[in-house]
Design a protein around this motif. Sequence first.
Motif, PDB file in Angstrom:
ATOM      1  N   HIS A 255      58.627 -15.737 -16.034  1.00  0.00           N
ATOM      2  CA  HIS A 255      57.952 -15.335 -17.768  1.00  0.00           C
ATOM      3  C   HIS A 255      57.468 -13.692 -17.308  1.00  0.00           C
ATOM      4  N   PRO A 256      57.479 -12.376 -18.045  1.00  0.00           N
ATOM      5  CA  PRO A 256      56.835 -11.676 -18.354  1.00  0.00           C
ATOM      6  C   PRO A 256      55.219 -11.834 -18.502  1.00  0.00           C
ATOM      7  N   THR A 257      54.586 -11.069 -17.543  1.00  0.00           N
ATOM      8  CA  THR A 257      52.606 -11.630 -17.733  1.00  0.00           C
ATOM      9  C   THR A 257      52.914 -10.195 -19.089  1.00  0.00           C
ATOM     10  N   ALA A 258      51.318 -10.569 -19.799  1.00  0.00           N
ATOM     11  CA  ALA A 258      50.700  -9.563 -20.703  1.00  0.00           C
ATOM     12  C   ALA A 258      50.861  -8.145 -20.513  1.00  0.00           C
ATOM     13  N   GLU A 259      50.380  -7.732 -18.800  1.00  0.00           N
ATOM     14  CA  GLU A 259      50.233  -6.438 -18.309  1.00  0.00           C
ATOM     15  C   GLU A 259      51.812  -5.637 -18.223  1.00  0.00           C
ATOM     16  N   GLN A 260      52.599  -6.438 -17.754  1.00  0.00           N
ATOM     17  CA  GLN A 260      54.217  -5.896 -18.246  1.00  0.00           C
ATOM     18  C   GLN A 260      54.657  -5.430 -19.489  1.00  0.00           C
ATOM     19  N   ILE A 261      54.408  -6.534 -20.254  1.00  0.00           N
ATOM     20  CA  ILE A 261      54.434  -6.379 -22.117  1.00  0.00           C
ATOM     21  C   ILE A 261      53.902  -4.997 -22.150  1.00  0.00           C
ATOM     22  N   GLU A 262      52.495  -4.753 -21.717  1.00  0.00           N
ATOM     23  CA  GLU A 262      51.524  -3.547 -22.343  1.00  0.00           C
ATOM     24  C   GLU A 262      52.535  -2.678 -22.115  1.00  0.00           C
ATOM     25  N   MET A 263      52.676  -2.912 -20.476  1.00  0.00           N
ATOM     26  CA  MET A 263      53.611  -1.386 -20.395  1.00  0.00           C
ATOM     27  C   MET A 263      54.711  -0.445 -21.322  1.00  0.00           C
ATOM     28  N   PHE A 264      55.053  -2.445 -21.367  1.00  0.00           N
ATOM     29  CA  PHE A 264      57.050  -1.595 -21.943  1.00  0.00           C
ATOM     30  C   PHE A 264      55.941  -0.797 -23.809  1.00  0.00           C
ATOM     31  N   ALA A 265      54.801  -1.778 -23.994  1.00  0.00           N
ATOM     32  CA  ALA A 265      54.346  -1.055 -25.314  1.00  0.00           C
ATOM     33  C   ALA A 265      54.326  -0.009 -26.026  1.00  0.00           C
ATOM     34  N   TYR A 266      53.545   0.769 -24.177  1.00  0.00           N
ATOM     35  CA  TYR A 266      53.614   1.460 -23.552  1.00  0.00           C
ATOM     36  C   TYR A 266      54.668   2.407 -23.549  1.00  0.00           C
ATOM     37  N   HIS A 267      55.972   2.754 -23.717  1.00  0.00           N
ATOM     38  CA  HIS A 267      56.849   3.180 -23.968  1.00  0.00           C
ATOM     39  C   HIS A 267      57.293   2.772 -25.148  1.00  0.00           C
ATOM     40  N   LEU A 268      57.250   2.224 -25.651  1.00  0.00           N
ATOM     41  CA  LEU A 268      58.050   1.405 -26.710  1.00  0.00           C
ATOM     42  C   LEU A 268      57.195   1.308 -27.458  1.00  0.00           C
ATOM     43  N   PRO A 269      56.914   2.227 -28.028  1.00  0.00           N
ATOM     44  CA  PRO A 269      55.559   1.737 -28.987  1.00  0.00           C
ATOM     45  C   PRO A 269      55.812   0.809 -30.776  1.00  0.00           C
ATOM     46  N   ASP A 270      56.978   1.311 -30.446  1.00  0.00           N
ATOM     47  CA  ASP A 270      56.928   1.516 -32.598  1.00  0.00           C
ATOM     48  C   ASP A 270      57.724  -0.315 -31.731  1.00  0.00           C
ATOM     49  N   ALA A 271      58.364  -0.583 -31.492  1.00  0.00           N
ATOM     50  CA  ALA A 271      59.236  -2.083 -30.875  1.00  0.00           C
ATOM     51  C   ALA A 271      57.936  -3.508 -31.674  1.00  0.00           C
ATOM     52  N   THR A 272      58.822  -3.938 -31.567  1.00  0.00           N
ATOM     53  CA  THR A 272      57.823  -5.689 -32.214  1.00  0.00           C
ATOM     54  C   THR A 272      57.468  -6.322 -30.806  1.00  0.00           C
ATOM     55  N   LEU A 273      56.817  -7.205 -31.036  1.00  0.00           N
ATOM     56  CA  LEU A 273      56.242  -7.796 -29.032  1.00  0.00           C
ATOM     57  C   LEU A 273      57.390  -8.700 -29.528  1.00  0.00           C
ATOM     58  N   SER A 274      58.416  -9.101 -30.080  1.00  0.00           N
ATOM     59  CA  SER A 274      59.502  -9.799 -30.361  1.00  0.00           C
ATOM     60  C   SER A 274      61.025  -8.968 -29.885  1.00  0.00           C
ATOM     61  N   ASN A 275      61.292  -7.689 -30.106  1.00  0.00           N
ATOM     62  CA  ASN A 275      62.313  -6.680 -29.842  1.00  0.00           C
ATOM     63  C   ASN A 275      61.480  -6.556 -27.959  1.00  0.00           C
ATOM     64  N   LEU A 276      60.141  -6.462 -27.625  1.00  0.00           N
ATOM     65  CA  LEU A 276      59.699  -6.008 -26.135  1.00  0.00           C
ATOM     66  C   LEU A 276      60.096  -7.355 -25.699  1.00  0.00           C
ATOM     67  N   ILE A 277      60.075  -8.618 -26.207  1.00  0.00           N
ATOM     68  CA  ILE A 277      60.550  -9.305 -24.907  1.00  0.00           C
ATOM     69  C   ILE A 277      62.187  -9.484 -24.477  1.00  0.00           C
ATOM     70  N   ASP A 278      62.618  -9.275 -25.844  1.00  0.00           N
ATOM     71  CA  ASP A 278      64.122  -9.126 -26.050  1.00  0.00           C
ATOM     72  C   ASP A 278      64.397  -8.064 -24.913  1.00  0.00           C
ATOM     73  N   ILE A 279      64.150  -6.987 -25.164  1.00  0.00           N
ATOM     74  CA  ILE A 279      64.700  -5.720 -24.123  1.00  0.00           C
ATOM     75  C   ILE A 279      64.033  -6.273 -23.113  1.00  0.00           C
ATOM     76  N   PHE A 280      63.116  -6.425 -22.279  1.00  0.00           N
ATOM     77  CA  PHE A 280      62.423  -6.748 -21.463  1.00  0.00           C
ATOM     78  C   PHE A 280      63.688  -7.938 -20.506  1.00  0.00           C
ATOM     79  N   VAL A 281      63.641  -8.796 -21.449  1.00  0.00           N
ATOM     80  CA  VAL A 281      64.164 -10.219 -20.768  1.00  0.00           C
ATOM     81  C   VAL A 281      65.947  -9.178 -20.398  1.00  0.00           C
ATOM     82  N   SER A 282      66.508  -8.569 -21.619  1.00  0.00           N
ATOM     83  CA  SER A 282      67.998  -7.847 -21.119  1.00  0.00           C
ATOM     84  C   SER A 282      67.684  -7.042 -20.117  1.00  0.00           C
TER      85      SER A 282
END
Length: 769
Positions: free
Chosen positions: A475-502
């Motif tokens: 499962h993606p960790t909070a740290e991994q999602i935070e790093m994703f959000a740093y690169h994609l600041p305008d994405a929603t959390l649901s969208n971040l998770i989707d892109i991560f899994v993709s």
Amino acid sequence: SSSSSSSAAAGGGSRAPDTSLFVPVPLKAAEAAPGQDVGAELTRPLDKGEVLKNLNKFYKRKEIQRLGAENGLDARLFHQAFISFRKYIMESSSVSADLHIILNDICCDAGKICLSGHVDDLFPFFLRHAKQIFPMLDCMDDLRKISDLRLPPNWYPEARAIQRKIIFHSGPTNSGKTYHAIQRFLSAKSGIYCGPLKLLAHEIFQKSNDANVPCDLVTGEERVYANEDARQAAHIACTIEMCSTNTPYEVAVIDEIQMIRDPARGWAWTRALLGLCAEEIHVCGEAAAIELVTELMYTTGEEVEVRNYERLTPLTVLDYALESLDNLQPGDCIVCFSKNDIYSVSRQVEARGLECAVIYGSLPPGTKLEQAKKFNDPADPCKILVATDAIGMGLNLCIKRIIFNSIMKPNINEKGEKEIDLITTSQALQISGRAGRFGSSFKQGEVTTMHRDDLPQLKEILSETVRPVKAAGLHPTAEQIEMFAYHLPDATLSNLIDIFVSLSQVDGLYFVCNIDDFKFLADMIQHIPLNLRSRYVFCTAPLNRKEPFVCTTLLKFARQFSRNEPLTFDWLCRHTKWPLAPPKNIKELMHLEAVHDVFDLYLWLSYRFMDMFPDATLVRDIQKKLDDIIQIGVCNITKLIRASQPTAASGATLTVSEEFPLSRTKRDTRLMSELQGAKSPVQPPKAMEALGERRGKSLKAQRSVRREDLKIRGRGTLADRLLREGLLTQEMLRQLESEWQGQHRNGRYGPSSKRDDQISSKEMGKKKK
């Protein structure tokens, strides 16, 4: 989405991203202050009609499309980026001077010497715009690195720094495998027990302290210290999600290791197995997980010692079905896979003058323990248990005979879809194994079915080898999602998770767990202003999303949290209308269960945000009182069912619960609607056909598929045949059904036809709308 969350991309090649998940960031049209349109001053104002023609020409050029693809713009992204680029230029009162000059150069000689080559000069501006609305294009390599899940052992450097000894205690239910692991846990200087349920953690916590080994209890909602001064004990019993991968222990016990394959929770077993810092790791579970655990430990350079255990008491599959509730004996447990069946069967048992205990998943732990105690007590007149597969783990029960009311069970598959399917060999063994527990008053166990037709199929299921566990959850960790959000600041959390899994890459030993519940909560609270870490925590809250009251409470918690207003005891009492009275019908009992879940949610959040959920002690006190109130309701469950009958009579379903969605899967709904409105015969569901295939297309299995198919439709062959032959219309069928239900309610069909009464009640529960 073209990529499944459970897909395993083996090897090193990077996967093409699922660009349907890329949500464009909206850009506002540029507005220039009067007299500040530099481009217009240097050249002349743009002719927007000519600009539009040339932009469309730019879009159609194959060379431009090829350049776009080289820069990460597939056909979908290229089209979206162009639409946005064109809209931006056409709606802006001014554009940057350099873009204005290029557009002017392209348009100035329109109709004379306008060379189409000039159009290509727009590409750098187009690409710049595309990267503004799709920021992931500029950081795809970084995103791929963050979501690369191919080496999970490397996530736990503390565990890799020591050489751990892995002992696998393998055996069926009631073989003593966990007992031996716990003996080692108790004799160690320090230890941690990790189990799948609060009940199991509580049992080890109790056993340990009773054996004078101080042990703390840690669950998502609770911390109980063995030492009065709240000093941490050397031993801890916890639910597996709560284990620490930083604290060193001499011994760790991981129970029910086969759950590493669980589509929703498997990641917690993977984390514990790879990450616990213990000299000895004792793993308990089915033999089906030995191969996977050995392979995972091979990647960490750790050897696995396997200790095999045999069942301590004999278990016999009977050659006859129960067929009628008149044949019940003391020590019988009827296992149902739907709440409707629990209510129906328990009512029929008590109608025969027998007292029964009731256990199902959504009951609070305290109520489950009380019902188990009542059933186990030789002095109590309650000698029959009606339960779901919740008895498969965590409760010590004195059962002589397990009776499967049905062998069909609602499941959630790897994609998060609901299915109704035959129980698996693993599930059948886990439940059957509860009969004839070692040390109980019954020295051997028996297992059978309620219906004669199900017994051959159950025997076949129990005789099969449990399929090996093939992969471990991640499962993606909070740290991994935070790093994703740093690169994609305008994405929603649901969208971040989707892109991560993709984008995620996993090797063949792992899969990415189902994230539907997480995304559901992320979407639900998206409009509430929270920082990312807090938002992530709220989305990992353990709740049943099919409970509207619990979901709306989480929403209110998040809203008040975002305003920095503490959630007080008084606020919670007002919201839940505490104090609450004992339930008068099934609907009220279900609401009390939901309120209990709300108190659990409060306690869970209180350990993550202590300042904002400050009244955990007070909430725990009223939760214990609520547990007692629910116990009163469950003890009087048949009275509640009778009180609920008028609701059922008016055409409503007796109980509405998504926890056991027998009549709520898409397939089931489709079957019912086809049956009630189709002119052609109903085709068997695809899953049923697949089921026949999976069972080796044996005649027995195919016969079972057809039989169960009819059982799900709830109509039987006669109604189908009469409808097909035109001897019965849909209207006549509805009228007959209505009359039959009326006669049944008025007592025209009493307990004299026992088997029919029992079957029809069960099927009525599934048919009613």
